[in-house]
Design a protein around this motif. Structure first.
Motif, short mmCIF file in Angstrom:
data_model
loop_
_atom_site.label_atom_id
_atom_site.label_comp_id
_atom_site.label_asym_id
_atom_site.label_seq_id
_atom_site.Cartn_x
_atom_site.Cartn_y
_atom_site.Cartn_z
N ASP A 27 0.83 -1.20 0.00
CA ASP A 27 0.00 0.00 0.00
C ASP A 27 0.87 1.26 0.00
N ILE A 28 1.87 1.30 0.87
CA ILE A 28 2.78 2.46 0.91
C ILE A 28 3.49 2.61 -0.43
N PHE A 29 3.99 1.51 -0.94
CA PHE A 29 4.74 1.50 -2.19
C PHE A 29 3.88 2.01 -3.35
N ASP A 30 2.70 1.39 -3.52
CA ASP A 30 1.82 1.76 -4.63
C ASP A 30 1.33 3.19 -4.52
N THR A 31 1.02 3.63 -3.33
CA THR A 31 0.44 4.95 -3.12
C THR A 31 1.47 6.07 -3.20
N HIS A 32 2.71 5.81 -2.74
CA HIS A 32 3.66 6.91 -2.58
C HIS A 32 4.98 6.76 -3.34
N PHE A 33 5.36 5.56 -3.75
CA PHE A 33 6.71 5.39 -4.29
C PHE A 33 6.78 5.18 -5.80
N VAL A 34 5.71 4.75 -6.44
CA VAL A 34 5.78 4.46 -7.87
C VAL A 34 5.94 5.76 -8.67
N GLU A 35 4.95 6.63 -8.58
CA GLU A 35 5.00 7.87 -9.37
C GLU A 35 6.16 8.75 -8.94
N PHE A 76 15.75 10.54 -5.09
CA PHE A 76 14.64 9.90 -4.37
C PHE A 76 14.95 9.71 -2.89
N TYR A 77 16.08 9.05 -2.58
CA TYR A 77 16.35 8.68 -1.19
C TYR A 77 16.90 9.83 -0.34
N ARG A 78 17.47 10.83 -0.96
CA ARG A 78 18.05 11.92 -0.17
C ARG A 78 17.22 13.19 -0.17
N HIS A 79 16.34 13.35 -1.18
CA HIS A 79 15.66 14.64 -1.30
C HIS A 79 14.15 14.58 -1.47
N SER A 80 13.60 13.45 -1.85
CA SER A 80 12.17 13.43 -2.18
C SER A 80 11.29 13.51 -0.94
N VAL A 81 10.20 14.22 -1.10
CA VAL A 81 9.20 14.32 -0.03
C VAL A 81 8.59 12.95 0.23
N ALA A 82 8.36 12.17 -0.83
CA ALA A 82 7.75 10.84 -0.67
C ALA A 82 8.60 9.97 0.25
N TRP A 83 9.92 9.89 0.00
CA TRP A 83 10.77 9.05 0.83
C TRP A 83 10.90 9.60 2.24
N LYS A 84 11.08 10.89 2.36
CA LYS A 84 11.21 11.49 3.70
C LYS A 84 9.96 11.27 4.53
N THR A 85 8.80 11.31 3.88
CA THR A 85 7.53 11.17 4.60
C THR A 85 7.17 9.71 4.87
N TYR A 86 7.33 8.84 3.87
CA TYR A 86 6.84 7.47 3.98
C TYR A 86 7.93 6.41 4.08
N GLY A 87 9.18 6.78 3.85
CA GLY A 87 10.29 5.83 3.95
C GLY A 87 10.41 5.17 5.31
N PRO A 88 10.33 5.94 6.41
CA PRO A 88 10.42 5.29 7.72
C PRO A 88 9.34 4.22 7.94
N ALA A 89 8.12 4.49 7.50
CA ALA A 89 7.04 3.49 7.65
C ALA A 89 7.31 2.27 6.78
N ALA A 90 7.83 2.48 5.58
CA ALA A 90 8.18 1.35 4.72
C ALA A 90 9.28 0.52 5.36
N ASN A 91 10.32 1.19 5.83
CA ASN A 91 11.43 0.47 6.48
C ASN A 91 10.97 -0.31 7.70
N GLU A 92 9.96 0.18 8.39
CA GLU A 92 9.45 -0.49 9.58
C GLU A 92 8.82 -1.84 9.25
N THR A 93 8.42 -2.07 7.99
CA THR A 93 7.82 -3.36 7.60
C THR A 93 8.86 -4.41 7.29
N MET A 94 10.14 -4.01 7.16
CA MET A 94 11.17 -4.89 6.60
C MET A 94 12.12 -5.48 7.64
#
Length: 187
Positions: A27-35, A76-94
């Motif tokens: 859900d996080i991936f599809d909603t925030h990381f693809v586009e 993406f990993y250093r500057h994007s709003v998507a990663w800064k906002t949702y990356g921690p939640a994605a990492n929490e699943t892994m």
């Protein structure tokens, strides 16, 4: 739509997830990381459920070149709003996100389809095989190890291995059996 031949560098990313977290990550991936990645010049070529392991998520990212990969990953990993906002939640699943192969295509990618709209629950019964070796059946894409050095060490990749990866439609026991997520470009 871009030509599949543009994606000369491909990452096969296989994540081991905490129990019961795959749908959360998808859900996080599809909603925030693809586009957000595609806006930076990378292409999410496919996202897959591992049919034999409910705690694995597999996806494929394409880049036009090694230099474009580095630029896109840095953005993406250093500057994007998507990663800064949702990356921690994605990492929490892994549990592990370092099972990654850096590849180059040896056969153009067939089966790229427009993605269903965000929120779509459309699924197909298609099964894909990801084989390290020869895969029988309807071959969709073939890749081999990209020999270039990983120039974005924040995201480790397997180094010093020579692999061949094939995606094929079918159900082949003993191989990694995958099913596309609702938003996968490969159907």
């Amino acid at each position: 739509m871009s030509s599949e031949n543009e994606w000369q560098v491909v990452e096969l990313r296989q994540y081991t997830l905490k129990a019961g977290q795959r749908d959360v990550l998808v859900d996080i991936f599809d909603t925030h990381f693809v586009e957000s990645q595609e806006e930076l010049g990378m292409r999410v070529l496919g996202q897959f459920y591992d049919l034999d392991d409910p705690d694995r998520f597999v996806w494929i990212r394409g880049c036009r070149s090694m230099a474009a990969r580095r630029e896109g990953l840095e953005a993406f990993y250093r500057h994007s709003v998507a990663w800064k906002t949702y990356g921690p939640a994605a990492n929490e699943t892994m549990i592990d996100s370092d099972d990654v192969y850096l590849l180059r295509p040896t056969r153009p990618i067939d089966g790229l389809q427009p993605r269903p709209p965000v929120g779509s629950t459309e699924r197909t019964d298609s099964t894909f095989v990801c084989a390290f070796g020869d895969a029988p059946g309807d071959l969709l894409a073939a890749f081999e190890t990209e020999p270039a050095e990983n120039d974005f060490p924040d995201l480790p990749v397997h180094e010093g291995v020579d692999v061949r990866v094939e995606l094929a439609r079918g159900d082949f026991p003993g191989l990694l059996r995958l099913a596309p997520t609702a938003r996968s470009a490969i159907r």
